[in-house]
Design an enzyme around this catalytic site. Sequence first.
Site, PDB file in Angstrom:
ATOM      1  N   SER A  57       5.661 -31.223 -10.000  1.00 31.00           N
ATOM      2  CA  SER A  57       4.535 -31.948 -10.569  1.00 31.00           C
ATOM      3  C   SER A  57       3.200 -31.360 -10.110  1.00 31.00           C
ATOM      4  O   SER A  57       2.986 -31.161  -8.916  1.00 31.00           O
ATOM      5  CB  SER A  57       4.601 -33.419 -10.170  1.00 31.00           C
ATOM      6  OG  SER A  57       5.711 -34.060 -10.753  1.00 31.00           O
ATOM      7  N   HIS A 109      -0.488 -38.563  -9.965  1.00 33.57           N
ATOM      8  CA  HIS A 109       0.568 -39.240  -9.216  1.00 33.57           C
ATOM      9  C   HIS A 109       0.991 -38.462  -7.978  1.00 33.57           C
ATOM     10  O   HIS A 109       1.675 -39.004  -7.105  1.00 33.57           O
ATOM     11  CB  HIS A 109       1.782 -39.536 -10.116  1.00 33.57           C
ATOM     12  CG  HIS A 109       2.643 -38.348 -10.417  1.00 33.57           C
ATOM     13  ND1 HIS A 109       2.571 -37.628 -11.594  1.00 33.57           N
ATOM     14  CD2 HIS A 109       3.633 -37.767  -9.703  1.00 33.57           C
ATOM     15  CE1 HIS A 109       3.462 -36.663 -11.575  1.00 33.57           C
ATOM     16  NE2 HIS A 109       4.123 -36.717 -10.441  1.00 33.57           N
ATOM     17  N   ASP A 120      -2.917 -38.368 -16.147  1.00 32.44           N
ATOM     18  CA  ASP A 120      -2.165 -37.997 -14.950  1.00 32.44           C
ATOM     19  C   ASP A 120      -2.652 -36.672 -14.350  1.00 32.44           C
ATOM     20  O   ASP A 120      -1.861 -35.852 -13.899  1.00 32.44           O
ATOM     21  CB  ASP A 120      -0.666 -37.911 -15.243  1.00 32.44           C
ATOM     22  CG  ASP A 120       0.170 -37.888 -13.966  1.00 32.44           C
ATOM     23  OD1 ASP A 120      -0.328 -38.381 -12.929  1.00 32.44           O
ATOM     24  OD2 ASP A 120       1.304 -37.366 -13.991  1.00 32.44           O
TER      25      ASP A 120
END
Length: 345
Positions: free
Chosen positions: A189, A82, A112
């Site tokens: 992230s 993402h 992910d």
Amino acid sequence: MLNLTHETFDEVPSSQTAKPTASNDDALLDAYSNAVIGVTERVGPAVVRVETGSKVRDARERGGLGSGIVISPDGLVLTNNHVVGSSKQIRLRDNEGIVTDARVLGVDPDTDLALLRADGVRDLRYASLGNSRSLRRGQLVVAIGNPLGFESTVTAGVVSALGRSIRSVSGRTIEDVIQTDAALNPGNSGGPLVSSGAEVIGINTAIISGAQGICFAVASNTAQFVLSEIIRHGYVRRAYIGVSGQTAPIPRRHAVVAGVENKMGALLAQIEPDGPAARAGLLPGDVVIKLDGVDVNGVDDLIRVLDRDRIDRALEMDVLRMGRLRAIDIHPIERKPSARQGSAP
């Protein structure tokens, strides 16, 4: 009622008891600080800032920001799917401010994760992937990344839980996720979750909005599997049978008549024409309760069983149809990768 306060203070002066306690606390704090400092100094230089979007100012494409970890000296970088999204322009910035372009070798929305390669650089500082199976609850971990754009931020915490499951952006369940209370924020992230031995044991991926101290990282063993699949094939190979469905309860009377113990199963809602399921004779309304000898108690179980080891194999599937148990032979095929997943080097 006896009062022992006076005798206690007379026997051992408070000044003598306070000093060893303070000394022990200082030693523990020093050990904790040294562990975090050591991890930061060893792994910090391998953490990069991942910038996505157009190089042209005021371009229509909106840029993004995340983190990544260099895992080889020739420029392989792990981050989140993402973080890179569908961006065509990706730049990496290290802790010394050096910027280099990067390209996507492959992505896996189901976990992910994404694998990048930095262009035109060699002999980079890198970190090693550890064995996430060896983790224990309460173990010290350190998260390094670029939360909210603040470069090379370090937070520390412990492993709160192991073996968690969270939902990925593709709808599949990511298994064996690490829960930690090391503070994470947008921008973390894709950054590493590191053990006190300076090994990357997770890739930070998610937080729960509104919660405090509940953050998640994809386990390093999962990352190692995805990494090897992308290097070999350009994407992660998984089996496919061509159905959509949902988790549904099995009526008790149907379970008794069929002689099964499942309370839940995978109810098939749609069957893809000419797919493996259609060719095997599966119908909408069938409830899958077992595949290749593995109990199926819902859609997540069905997806989990359809891994790369079951591609192009004849499998036996047990389904309930109109309350009656049927055994059906099915032949899963390899799931077609998306356009981005197929971008092999």
